[in-house]
Design a protein around this motif. Sequence first.
Motif, mmCIF file in Angstrom:
data_model
loop_
_atom_site.group_PDB
_atom_site.id
_atom_site.type_symbol
_atom_site.label_atom_id
_atom_site.label_comp_id
_atom_site.label_asym_id
_atom_site.label_seq_id
_atom_site.Cartn_x
_atom_site.Cartn_y
_atom_site.Cartn_z
ATOM 1 N N ILE A 124 0.899 -0.986 -0.315
ATOM 2 C CA ILE A 124 -0.014 0.113 -0.096
ATOM 3 C C ILE A 124 1.079 1.137 -0.099
ATOM 4 O O ILE A 124 1.834 1.573 0.749
ATOM 5 C CB ILE A 124 -0.849 0.087 1.093
ATOM 6 C CG1 ILE A 124 -1.718 -1.126 1.383
ATOM 7 C CG2 ILE A 124 -1.644 1.299 1.386
ATOM 8 C CD1 ILE A 124 -2.663 -1.349 2.479
ATOM 9 N N GLU A 125 0.809 1.990 -1.136
ATOM 10 C CA GLU A 125 1.620 3.306 -0.921
ATOM 11 C C GLU A 125 1.007 4.569 -0.305
ATOM 12 O O GLU A 125 -0.294 4.696 -0.346
ATOM 13 C CB GLU A 125 1.536 3.905 -2.730
ATOM 14 C CG GLU A 125 2.023 2.710 -3.647
ATOM 15 C CD GLU A 125 3.439 2.900 -4.024
ATOM 16 O OE1 GLU A 125 3.848 4.151 -3.752
ATOM 17 O OE2 GLU A 125 4.169 1.975 -4.594
ATOM 18 N N LYS A 126 1.747 5.008 0.517
ATOM 19 C CA LYS A 126 1.284 5.823 1.627
ATOM 20 C C LYS A 126 1.926 7.432 1.027
ATOM 21 O O LYS A 126 3.096 7.454 0.345
ATOM 22 C CB LYS A 126 1.707 5.929 2.840
ATOM 23 C CG LYS A 126 1.145 4.716 3.659
ATOM 24 C CD LYS A 126 1.570 4.355 5.001
ATOM 25 C CE LYS A 126 0.814 3.399 5.614
ATOM 26 N NZ LYS A 126 1.280 3.255 7.003
ATOM 27 N N GLU A 128 4.047 10.799 0.630
ATOM 28 C CA GLU A 128 5.088 11.192 1.371
ATOM 29 C C GLU A 128 4.707 12.230 2.603
ATOM 30 O O GLU A 128 3.909 12.932 2.448
ATOM 31 C CB GLU A 128 6.077 11.809 0.489
ATOM 32 C CG GLU A 128 7.574 12.063 0.802
ATOM 33 C CD GLU A 128 8.155 12.794 -0.142
ATOM 34 O OE1 GLU A 128 8.951 13.654 0.378
ATOM 35 O OE2 GLU A 128 8.236 12.285 -1.219
ATOM 36 N N LYS A 129 5.506 11.996 3.678
ATOM 37 C CA LYS A 129 5.277 12.876 4.720
ATOM 38 C C LYS A 129 6.323 13.875 4.799
ATOM 39 O O LYS A 129 7.253 13.675 4.182
ATOM 40 C CB LYS A 129 5.563 11.949 6.240
ATOM 41 C CG LYS A 129 4.661 10.863 6.427
ATOM 42 C CD LYS A 129 4.992 9.912 7.815
ATOM 43 C CE LYS A 129 4.116 9.079 8.086
ATOM 44 N NZ LYS A 129 4.320 8.421 9.230
#
Length: 153
Positions: A124-126, A128-129
């Motif tokens: 699952i791609e989150k 970027e923070k």
Amino acid sequence: MIDVDAIKTRILSMMEQLGMTPSAFADQACISRSALTHLASGRNKVTLDMINKIVQGFDEWNPEWIIFGHGPQKRGETDSSDMYGGDLFSSASSVGEITPTEAHRESVSQHYFAPKSEPEVRIIEKPEKQIERITVFYSDGSYQEFRRATASK
């Protein structure tokens, strides 16, 4: 009810009859060496996963004997010491029921002891923070806060 202590005794008996060290037995069954050591010492009980791996790793051994203590120890042998006078299914023929064939037993064994398929792994791609603020605390009790500059529209 399944007697896990009796299963443990039969597993240790298998290891002894095969003349295998606990490490070699664990390696052939694809179970961890510590799991087998903990089973032998009584620290842990036998698990269904462990039984499944032992049945798969030692396919010449009769799963009915490993789990229930019925029938011959190895597949294809006859057991004259069985107190019921045959294998697990022999009592059925004495009351006029149909006795399962070897092919049926094999299919049942494969159904219950077949290897489980590997679970699907999904990545699952989150997003970027990004850092929004940093706070620095000084020894005199004061602090300074730095915030990310926001783009004006």
